[in-house]
Design an enzyme around this catalytic site. Structure first.
Site, short mmCIF file in Angstrom:
data_model
loop_
_atom_site.label_atom_id
_atom_site.label_comp_id
_atom_site.label_asym_id
_atom_site.label_seq_id
_atom_site.Cartn_x
_atom_site.Cartn_y
_atom_site.Cartn_z
N ASP A 33 62.29 34.91 62.72
CA ASP A 33 62.26 36.36 62.48
C ASP A 33 61.42 37.12 63.52
O ASP A 33 60.61 37.97 63.16
CB ASP A 33 61.70 36.67 61.09
CG ASP A 33 62.28 35.80 60.00
OD1 ASP A 33 63.46 35.43 60.11
OD2 ASP A 33 61.56 35.51 59.03
N GLU A 203 70.72 40.92 55.76
CA GLU A 203 69.27 41.14 55.90
C GLU A 203 68.96 41.38 57.37
O GLU A 203 69.85 41.52 58.21
CB GLU A 203 68.52 39.90 55.39
CG GLU A 203 68.89 38.62 56.14
CD GLU A 203 68.40 37.36 55.47
OE1 GLU A 203 68.06 37.41 54.27
OE2 GLU A 203 68.37 36.30 56.14
#
Length: 319
Positions: A33, A203
């Site tokens: 991420d 997401e």
């Protein structure tokens, strides 16, 4: 003697050439991420420490002057500084405002409105921290428009208005941050959280502006699987509407799988890079993800060209 010198020279050549490219992954360790930023002519990457949720209780950061050599800044924040957080700190997003650095993060992986957790904010005087809790509580701790409060991204618009774009469970919201990042400014219709979910969204939101157009990017697929990927849409406003255009980042079975949850760097030389995580070939552990970088480009119509994920990475580039 000349022969020995030649041998030494030949062995040194690969080392020299390797120093001119980043290689992928760009630094060791299980990290995911990644959010990339440029602060004061330095590249910064803020990733998730990829481990089991009970172990994922801190964040490291990495800095570089040239995209090749990275310095690790250990534990810039952890749950000891965020009293309401106890597990699963992840997906940092950072911005600089009025001389302060604000780090937005998800914590506790809440599953409903009755659990404690959500999206928090921490603040520091330097990009490497240490960061302290800005609010003493989550900034977003409820499911608005069915969006799980995770995977936050802070977006600064052309008019200097800051937005929080976030959401998991296939729903994405955008909200206007107030001046000191302690809350939100309602829209003219009285709502605070507007849903901007495009088709295929799962997401990992990210947004940037290029030539007056708003590019909204997100991750699709399951984060533990090989088909995790990145798609995008374009609009004339950060509020959309965003119509899905297509995927631009995905696995290459000969290089790596699960390529997703990314960010984008644009430097003064008009070079574009995509920073993302992926899973090494043959790796079965869902948390075993590494941070990589590759070039990103556009066609004549402003559409993003599909990104080729590489083992080589990108060329050396000083700011």
């Amino acid at each position: 003697m000349k022969f020995n010198r030649l041998i030494i020279f030949l062995f040194a050549l690969p080392l020299f050439s390797q120093a001119q490219i980043s290689g992928n992954p760009i630094f060791p360790g299980w990290y995911a991420d990644p959010e990339a930023q440029i602060f004061d002519k330095t590249y910064w990457i803020y990733p998730t420490y990829s481990a089991k949720y009970k172990e994922q209780v801190f964040m490291d950061a990495f800095s570089s002057k040239d995209l090749i050599t990275w310095t690790k800044h250990e534990k810039i924040i952890d749950t000891s500084a965020i009293k309401w957080a106890n597990k699963a700190m992840w997906a940092p997003s950072i911005t600089k405002k009025d001389g302060k650095y604000y780090l937005f993060f998800g914590a506790n992986d809440i599953q409903n409105d009755n659990e404690i957790g959500g999206i928090g904010v921490a603040v520091a005087d330097k990009p490497e921290g240490p960061y302290k809790d800005h609010l003493g509580k989550p900034l977003v701790d409820k499911f608005y428009n069915k969006a799980q409060p995770i995977d936050q991204f802070v977006f600064k618009d052309k008019d200097n208005q800051y937005y929080l774009i976030y959401g998991g469970w296939s729903h994405c919201n955008i909200a206007k941050l107030n001046n000191d990042f302690t809350g939100f400014i309602p829209y003219s219709d009285g709502t605070t959280f507007k849903e901007i979910t495009p088709e295929g969204y799962v997401e990992g939101s990210f947004m940037f502006i290029r030539n007056g157009k708003y590019y909204f990017m997100w991750s699709e697929g399951g984060w533990t699987g090989p088909d995790y990927s990145v798609a995008y849409a374009m609009a004339d406003s950060p509020l959309g509407p965003f119509k899905r255009i297509g995927k631009i980042l995905k696995q290459d079975p000969e290089v790596a799988t699960g390529a997703g949850h990314h960010s984008v760097i644009h430097d003064a030389k008009d070079l574009w890079y995509i920073v993302y995580h992926r899973r090494p070939i043959g790796e079965k552990d869902g948390n075993h993800r590494v941070t990589c970088i590759d070039e990103m480009s556009f066609d004549k119509d402003g559409l993003i060209n599909p990104v080729k994920i590489t083992k080589e990475g990108v060329k050396k580039n000083k700011l």
